[in-house]
Design a protein around this motif. Sequence first.
Motif, PDB file in Angstrom:
ATOM      1  N   VAL A  56      -7.422  35.663  64.837  1.00  0.00           N
ATOM      2  CA  VAL A  56      -7.924  34.843  63.569  1.00  0.00           C
ATOM      3  C   VAL A  56      -6.933  35.111  62.295  1.00  0.00           C
ATOM      4  O   VAL A  56      -6.522  34.122  61.569  1.00  0.00           O
ATOM      5  N   ALA A  98      -3.451  32.599  61.727  1.00  0.00           N
ATOM      6  CA  ALA A  98      -3.611  31.463  61.084  1.00  0.00           C
ATOM      7  C   ALA A  98      -3.173  31.354  59.822  1.00  0.00           C
ATOM      8  O   ALA A  98      -3.087  32.346  58.836  1.00  0.00           O
ATOM      9  N   ARG A  99      -2.621  30.160  58.962  1.00  0.00           N
ATOM     10  CA  ARG A  99      -2.079  30.163  57.532  1.00  0.00           C
ATOM     11  C   ARG A  99      -3.332  30.300  56.894  1.00  0.00           C
ATOM     12  O   ARG A  99      -3.407  30.856  56.122  1.00  0.00           O
ATOM     13  N   ARG A 100      -4.673  29.617  57.292  1.00  0.00           N
ATOM     14  CA  ARG A 100      -6.041  29.627  56.558  1.00  0.00           C
ATOM     15  C   ARG A 100      -6.963  30.082  57.722  1.00  0.00           C
ATOM     16  O   ARG A 100      -7.285  29.668  58.725  1.00  0.00           O
ATOM     17  N   ALA A 101      -7.229  31.501  57.372  1.00  0.00           N
ATOM     18  CA  ALA A 101      -8.012  32.292  58.120  1.00  0.00           C
ATOM     19  C   ALA A 101      -9.516  32.346  58.135  1.00  0.00           C
ATOM     20  O   ALA A 101      -9.827  32.459  56.893  1.00  0.00           O
ATOM     21  N   VAL A 106       0.739  30.723  62.914  1.00  0.00           N
ATOM     22  CA  VAL A 106       0.434  29.160  63.187  1.00  0.00           C
ATOM     23  C   VAL A 106      -0.281  28.389  62.168  1.00  0.00           C
ATOM     24  O   VAL A 106      -0.833  28.765  61.283  1.00  0.00           O
ATOM     25  N   PHE A 124      -2.779  26.155  62.647  1.00  0.00           N
ATOM     26  CA  PHE A 124      -4.174  25.676  62.672  1.00  0.00           C
ATOM     27  C   PHE A 124      -5.046  27.256  62.590  1.00  0.00           C
ATOM     28  O   PHE A 124      -4.375  28.366  62.724  1.00  0.00           O
ATOM     29  N   SER A 125      -6.230  27.167  62.310  1.00  0.00           N
ATOM     30  CA  SER A 125      -7.089  28.168  62.151  1.00  0.00           C
ATOM     31  C   SER A 125      -7.864  28.583  63.449  1.00  0.00           C
ATOM     32  O   SER A 125      -7.650  27.682  64.634  1.00  0.00           O
ATOM     33  N   VAL A 126      -8.400  29.648  63.514  1.00  0.00           N
ATOM     34  CA  VAL A 126      -8.645  30.511  64.980  1.00  0.00           C
ATOM     35  C   VAL A 126      -9.891  30.991  64.729  1.00  0.00           C
ATOM     36  O   VAL A 126     -10.061  31.744  63.548  1.00  0.00           O
ATOM     37  N   VAL A 179     -10.192  23.882  56.665  1.00  0.00           N
ATOM     38  CA  VAL A 179      -9.238  23.902  57.400  1.00  0.00           C
ATOM     39  C   VAL A 179      -8.722  22.718  57.814  1.00  0.00           C
ATOM     40  O   VAL A 179      -9.811  21.834  58.117  1.00  0.00           O
ATOM     41  N   GLY A 220      -8.356  23.474  64.072  1.00  0.00           N
ATOM     42  CA  GLY A 220      -8.416  25.001  64.691  1.00  0.00           C
ATOM     43  C   GLY A 220      -8.698  24.894  66.159  1.00  0.00           C
ATOM     44  O   GLY A 220      -8.952  23.907  66.965  1.00  0.00           O
TER      45      GLY A 220
END
Length: 247
Positions: free
Chosen positions: A124, A127-130, A163, A165-167, A189, A192
Amino acid sequence: MGGGTFLIGGGWDAPEVYGPLLRASGGGRIGCVIVDEGDGEEQFARYAEALRSAGAGAGTAVPLLVPLGKRFEPGPLVGGLGGLLVCGGLTPAYQDAFAECAGRLTGRLAERGIPYAGFSAGAVLAARRAVVGGWLADGVPVCPPDTAEDLEEVEVRPGLGLVPFSVDVHAAQWGTLGRLVAAVSQGSVPYGVAIDENTVLEVTGATGRVGGRGRVHVVRPSGAAAGAAVRSYAPGESVPLGQPPLP
């Protein structure tokens, strides 16, 4: 970025998910970052055994324990590692531990070609936005409350930016795919991936490859108002990870 990014959705039944990290590390030592809630040594032993089961030699795993509430400091040690594995636990605590060093850490990984693997919370965080937790979207349940990571509303915080995308993780086992769908639908986000347990997503640029025993679910805006589209990929399949929405 760096020597590769490997996102593991949790689970303890498929040691092969660590294989890509071991190959990328070239046989070097793997630093295992664990936010220590009082059982850090026991948790480290579990990851060390998983790495050994995947083919790592004795002494390959190195414990990097961060006491709960403290900050991770990359320091010179990271530069001497063949790979970095950020482990699992309470996701908001991991985000907090890395919040002050994200730029320095990712820069060091890239400069030295050190691969990054994240297990559960560590995936998680890549990501750039978690999406760090929560089980409600505007008060509406979107996943089971016991997967909420001690949060109520779905919450997004800055991650490491390895990465774009979010995870989310434990997708099939914990029912967290709905949380990621909610975050994408709300525009929190951009898009993801939700990863099942015992599954790894190997990220190479704008593509990925699924390994292990489960699936990777890509969530993108559908084009409709507050909507999202989901497409799932099985082990061995390539995953397009660029920005364009799914057809």
